[in-house]
Design an enzyme around this catalytic site. Sequence first.
Site, PDB file in Angstrom:
ATOM      1  N   ASP A 160       0.991  -1.189  -0.150  1.00 17.05           N
ATOM      2  CA  ASP A 160      -0.002   0.065   0.083  1.00 17.05           C
ATOM      3  C   ASP A 160       0.970   1.284   0.018  1.00 17.05           C
ATOM      4  O   ASP A 160       2.119   1.142   0.341  1.00 17.05           O
ATOM      5  CB  ASP A 160      -0.837   0.034   1.084  1.00 17.05           C
ATOM      6  CG  ASP A 160      -2.083   0.869   1.030  1.00 17.05           C
ATOM      7  OD1 ASP A 160      -3.167   0.427   1.144  1.00 17.05           O
ATOM      8  OD2 ASP A 160      -1.891   2.014   1.011  1.00 17.05           O
ATOM      9  N   TYR A 176     -13.721   5.117 -14.556  1.00 16.15           N
ATOM     10  CA  TYR A 176     -13.770   4.040 -13.603  1.00 16.15           C
ATOM     11  C   TYR A 176     -14.299   2.821 -14.115  1.00 16.15           C
ATOM     12  O   TYR A 176     -13.675   1.401 -14.047  1.00 16.15           O
ATOM     13  CB  TYR A 176     -14.617   4.434 -12.407  1.00 16.15           C
ATOM     14  CG  TYR A 176     -14.625   3.512 -11.360  1.00 16.15           C
ATOM     15  CD1 TYR A 176     -13.431   3.309 -10.341  1.00 16.15           C
ATOM     16  CD2 TYR A 176     -15.815   2.748 -10.927  1.00 16.15           C
ATOM     17  CE1 TYR A 176     -13.355   2.284  -9.051  1.00 16.15           C
ATOM     18  CE2 TYR A 176     -15.834   1.722  -9.889  1.00 16.15           C
ATOM     19  CZ  TYR A 176     -14.615   1.702  -8.993  1.00 16.15           C
ATOM     20  OH  TYR A 176     -14.804   0.803  -8.000  1.00 16.15           O
ATOM     21  N   THR A 212     -17.102   1.047   3.394  1.00 14.04           N
ATOM     22  CA  THR A 212     -15.608   1.184   3.689  1.00 14.04           C
ATOM     23  C   THR A 212     -15.511   2.765   4.197  1.00 14.04           C
ATOM     24  O   THR A 212     -16.216   3.456   4.004  1.00 14.04           O
ATOM     25  CB  THR A 212     -14.701   1.027   2.407  1.00 14.04           C
ATOM     26  OG1 THR A 212     -15.210   2.001   1.546  1.00 14.04           O
ATOM     27  CG2 THR A 212     -15.019  -0.050   1.952  1.00 14.04           C
TER      28      THR A 212
END
Length: 257
Positions: free
Chosen positions: A36, A161, A196
């Site tokens: 990450d 996207y 999230t």
Amino acid sequence: MDLNGVSAVVSGGASGLGEATARELAANGVKVVVADLNEDKGKALADELGGVFVKTDVSDAAQVEAAVQAAVDTGAPLRIIVNSAGIGWAERTVNRDGSPHSLETYTKVIQVNLIGTFNLMRIGAAAIAKTEPADADGLRGVVVNTASIAALEGQTGQLAYSASKGGIVGMTLPAARDLAAIGVRVNTICPGIIDTPIYGEGEAAEAFKAKLSAPVPFPKRMGRPSEFAHLVRSLVENDYMNGETVRFDGGIRFQPK
């Protein structure tokens, strides 16, 4: 495939779907490399799980190679690659003011979401190929990619996207066929609306999430990252799942807006 005693690379592993997946795998005996860009969260999570953190831009080949090598260096055979790193963007092909969609942002979304997924898949699979088979079928490892239902029903403003996520769906079957020769399975998950940290916290955030989840047929709520992680684990453990794209969305079908 048995999870206990193997290693995995989870991109986007410091938060959201990636974090939940890293936790699920670690809880079942996997040595997890958290790949990450967020060093603070990534290191803290890796330390908590007894794993390894590697700062990783998935579109950078050298950084991805370092993350994969970190998994190899754990001494546990690398068997699992989970691609969950990604970015979102909303912009029309021609904006309301008459200006065309930014080529720079379109390219950036493709670079991170699609090329980044391919980058980790190709480098990770090459490393998995060097391991000994894990069973009598010759299985060496599993790749689980993360797309989106926007790949199938992109809404207004989701051009970049949807294109990036659609590319992931499109390469699932050919990748599975390519990698069959080395005993690597490939599957893709298309999540719907998942709860999230991207949506924030507080009363306004909760109201927005309630609006988003209203069209979900059942259960009438957003999906949980832990449920996504459970699906990842299932796809890894079920040896006959290969070349599949799986919707994970509570039955929702996106409308144009």
